[in-house]
Motif scaffolding. Structure first.
Motif, mmCIF file in Angstrom:
data_model
loop_
_atom_site.group_PDB
_atom_site.id
_atom_site.type_symbol
_atom_site.label_atom_id
_atom_site.label_comp_id
_atom_site.label_asym_id
_atom_site.label_seq_id
_atom_site.Cartn_x
_atom_site.Cartn_y
_atom_site.Cartn_z
ATOM 1 N N CYS A 12 0.773 -1.058 -0.180
ATOM 2 C CA CYS A 12 0.150 -0.021 0.061
ATOM 3 C C CYS A 12 0.937 1.080 0.129
ATOM 4 O O CYS A 12 1.825 1.397 0.669
ATOM 5 C CB CYS A 12 -0.880 -0.051 1.093
ATOM 6 S SG CYS A 12 -2.101 -1.322 1.186
ATOM 7 N N ALA A 13 0.494 2.170 -0.855
ATOM 8 C CA ALA A 13 1.102 3.489 -0.824
ATOM 9 C C ALA A 13 0.088 4.537 -1.298
ATOM 10 O O ALA A 13 -0.697 4.254 -2.048
ATOM 11 C CB ALA A 13 2.338 3.495 -1.974
ATOM 12 N N PHE A 14 -0.050 5.757 -0.387
ATOM 13 C CA PHE A 14 -0.852 6.464 -0.788
ATOM 14 C C PHE A 14 -2.336 6.260 -0.570
ATOM 15 O O PHE A 14 -3.247 6.804 -1.454
ATOM 16 C CB PHE A 14 -0.586 7.398 -2.190
ATOM 17 C CG PHE A 14 1.050 7.540 -2.299
ATOM 18 C CD1 PHE A 14 1.598 8.750 -1.794
ATOM 19 C CD2 PHE A 14 1.550 6.892 -3.328
ATOM 20 C CE1 PHE A 14 2.755 8.904 -1.914
ATOM 21 C CE2 PHE A 14 2.896 7.177 -3.759
ATOM 22 C CZ PHE A 14 3.488 8.259 -2.978
ATOM 23 N N GLY A 15 -2.566 5.392 0.141
ATOM 24 C CA GLY A 15 -3.978 4.884 0.300
ATOM 25 C C GLY A 15 -4.254 4.050 -0.638
ATOM 26 O O GLY A 15 -5.524 3.459 -0.791
ATOM 27 N N LEU A 16 -3.320 3.436 -1.701
ATOM 28 C CA LEU A 16 -3.909 2.621 -2.846
ATOM 29 C C LEU A 16 -3.080 1.298 -2.645
ATOM 30 O O LEU A 16 -1.934 1.117 -2.698
ATOM 31 C CB LEU A 16 -3.279 3.356 -4.212
ATOM 32 C CG LEU A 16 -4.011 4.616 -4.427
ATOM 33 C CD1 LEU A 16 -3.127 5.321 -5.590
ATOM 34 C CD2 LEU A 16 -5.396 4.706 -4.436
ATOM 35 N N PRO A 17 -3.846 -0.038 -2.620
ATOM 36 C CA PRO A 17 -3.141 -1.136 -2.636
ATOM 37 C C PRO A 17 -2.831 -1.549 -4.064
ATOM 38 O O PRO A 17 -3.390 -1.294 -5.358
ATOM 39 C CB PRO A 17 -4.251 -1.918 -2.141
ATOM 40 C CG PRO A 17 -5.487 -1.258 -2.491
ATOM 41 C CD PRO A 17 -5.221 -0.069 -2.673
ATOM 42 N N ARG A 18 -1.687 -2.186 -3.867
ATOM 43 C CA ARG A 18 -1.023 -2.905 -5.235
ATOM 44 C C ARG A 18 -0.593 -4.425 -5.134
ATOM 45 O O ARG A 18 0.269 -4.753 -3.937
ATOM 46 C CB ARG A 18 0.423 -2.122 -5.765
ATOM 47 C CG ARG A 18 1.029 -2.626 -6.917
ATOM 48 C CD ARG A 18 2.118 -1.851 -7.509
ATOM 49 N NE ARG A 18 3.036 -1.864 -6.394
ATOM 50 C CZ ARG A 18 4.101 -3.317 -6.448
ATOM 51 N NH1 ARG A 18 4.071 -4.040 -7.589
ATOM 52 N NH2 ARG A 18 4.871 -3.387 -5.886
ATOM 53 N N LEU A 19 -1.119 -5.401 -5.938
ATOM 54 C CA LEU A 19 -1.055 -6.566 -5.946
ATOM 55 C C LEU A 19 0.436 -6.806 -6.211
ATOM 56 O O LEU A 19 0.702 -6.484 -7.252
ATOM 57 C CB LEU A 19 -1.775 -7.434 -6.737
ATOM 58 C CG LEU A 19 -1.835 -9.015 -6.339
ATOM 59 C CD1 LEU A 19 -1.990 -9.257 -4.809
ATOM 60 C CD2 LEU A 19 -2.958 -9.551 -7.395
ATOM 61 N N ALA A 20 1.654 -7.123 -5.523
ATOM 62 C CA ALA A 20 2.716 -7.132 -5.765
ATOM 63 C C ALA A 20 3.259 -8.690 -6.065
ATOM 64 O O ALA A 20 4.081 -9.037 -6.806
ATOM 65 C CB ALA A 20 3.729 -6.874 -4.607
ATOM 66 N N ARG A 21 2.191 -9.581 -5.673
ATOM 67 C CA ARG A 21 2.667 -11.138 -5.887
ATOM 68 C C ARG A 21 1.388 -12.079 -5.312
ATOM 69 O O ARG A 21 0.462 -11.594 -4.616
ATOM 70 C CB ARG A 21 3.544 -11.533 -4.831
ATOM 71 C CG ARG A 21 4.029 -12.864 -5.206
ATOM 72 C CD ARG A 21 4.764 -13.580 -4.051
ATOM 73 N NE ARG A 21 5.016 -14.869 -4.236
ATOM 74 C CZ ARG A 21 4.090 -15.871 -3.712
ATOM 75 N NH1 ARG A 21 3.103 -15.393 -3.291
ATOM 76 N NH2 ARG A 21 4.330 -17.195 -3.858
ATOM 77 N N GLY A 22 1.272 -12.941 -6.481
ATOM 78 C CA GLY A 22 -0.108 -13.842 -6.084
ATOM 79 C C GLY A 22 -1.464 -13.428 -6.730
ATOM 80 O O GLY A 22 -1.323 -12.507 -7.538
ATOM 81 N N ALA A 23 -2.412 -14.001 -6.150
ATOM 82 C CA ALA A 23 -3.559 -13.451 -6.548
ATOM 83 C C ALA A 23 -4.556 -13.437 -5.387
ATOM 84 O O ALA A 23 -4.281 -14.284 -4.486
ATOM 85 C CB ALA A 23 -4.387 -14.390 -7.710
ATOM 86 N N MET A 24 -5.777 -12.911 -5.497
ATOM 87 C CA MET A 24 -6.893 -12.705 -4.635
ATOM 88 C C MET A 24 -7.972 -13.062 -5.381
ATOM 89 O O MET A 24 -8.903 -11.929 -5.425
ATOM 90 C CB MET A 24 -6.851 -11.544 -3.701
ATOM 91 C CG MET A 24 -5.579 -11.495 -2.954
ATOM 92 S SD MET A 24 -5.433 -10.190 -1.682
ATOM 93 C CE MET A 24 -6.984 -10.425 -0.612
#
Length: 190
Positions: A167-179
């Motif tokens: 998470c940065a600046f209130g924004l999540p980023r998927l760095a690895r894997g899947a949900m």
């Protein structure tokens, strides 16, 4: 599902992790596993703010600053556990009760083993941690040891996780894997 969530202070990681835990739990029990050691009024106020923010979200709170293996018998098998935060837990294990920088390797092994036991004992585990590695400042030996241990744990847990989210600046980023069903390509929905 095991999700590792990291970000800097005030990055939105805690709020995102709480909403993700709610989406993953699907009616099962939600447990907030708090690792903070409340030592002063400022920390007490921060804990109270977090507790107020969680009201009405269906979390029961377990406070355990270290030795997290001890909570395993009390966790329902179908629980979604949100552990906040790895940084506090690491500091408590590394420096608590006679510990010190010479215990770095033991601390890494102990926390990694306990995290995997939590993962295997629950339906969902979300571990939140601080990204404390970007300040460029030379630190004393104790802080350097803490950052090294925390960094190694980030690598191990992100590798073990089904998904790693930054998470940065209130924004999540998927760095690895899947949900699947939670973060199908668009991270802003959670």
């Amino acid at each position: 599902m095991f999700v590792f969530v990291s970000g800097t202070v005030r990055s939105g990681k805690s709020e995102w992790a709480e909403r993700a835990a709610m989406a993953l739990s699907l009616g099962g029990p939600r447990v907030y596993l708090a690792t903070a050691h409340v030592l002063d009024d400022e920390m007490r106020r921060r804990v109270e703010l977090h507790q107020t923010a969680r009201q009405g979200r269906g979390f029961s709170t377990l406070e355990r600053p270290r030795d997290l293996e001890g909570v395993l018998p009390s966790l329902p098998w179908d629980a979604t556990v949100l552990l906040e935060c790895l940084g506090n837990w690491t500091a408590n294990e590394l420096f608590g009760e006679g510990g010190g920088i010479e215990d770095a390797e033991r601390t890494i092994k102990k926390i990694h083993r306990a995290a995997l036991m939590l993962r295997d004992r629950t339906a969902n585990l979300l571990i939140v941690s601080n990204d404390a590695f970007c300040d460029g400042i030379r630190h004393d030996a104790g802080t350097d040891a803490f950052l090294r241990v925390l960094g190694e744990l980030h690598v191990l847990l992100a590798k073990d996780a089904d998904a790693a989210v930054e998470c940065a600046f209130g924004l999540p980023r998927l760095a690895r894997g899947a949900m699947p069903g939670i973060l199908p390509g668009d991270l802003s929905g959670i």
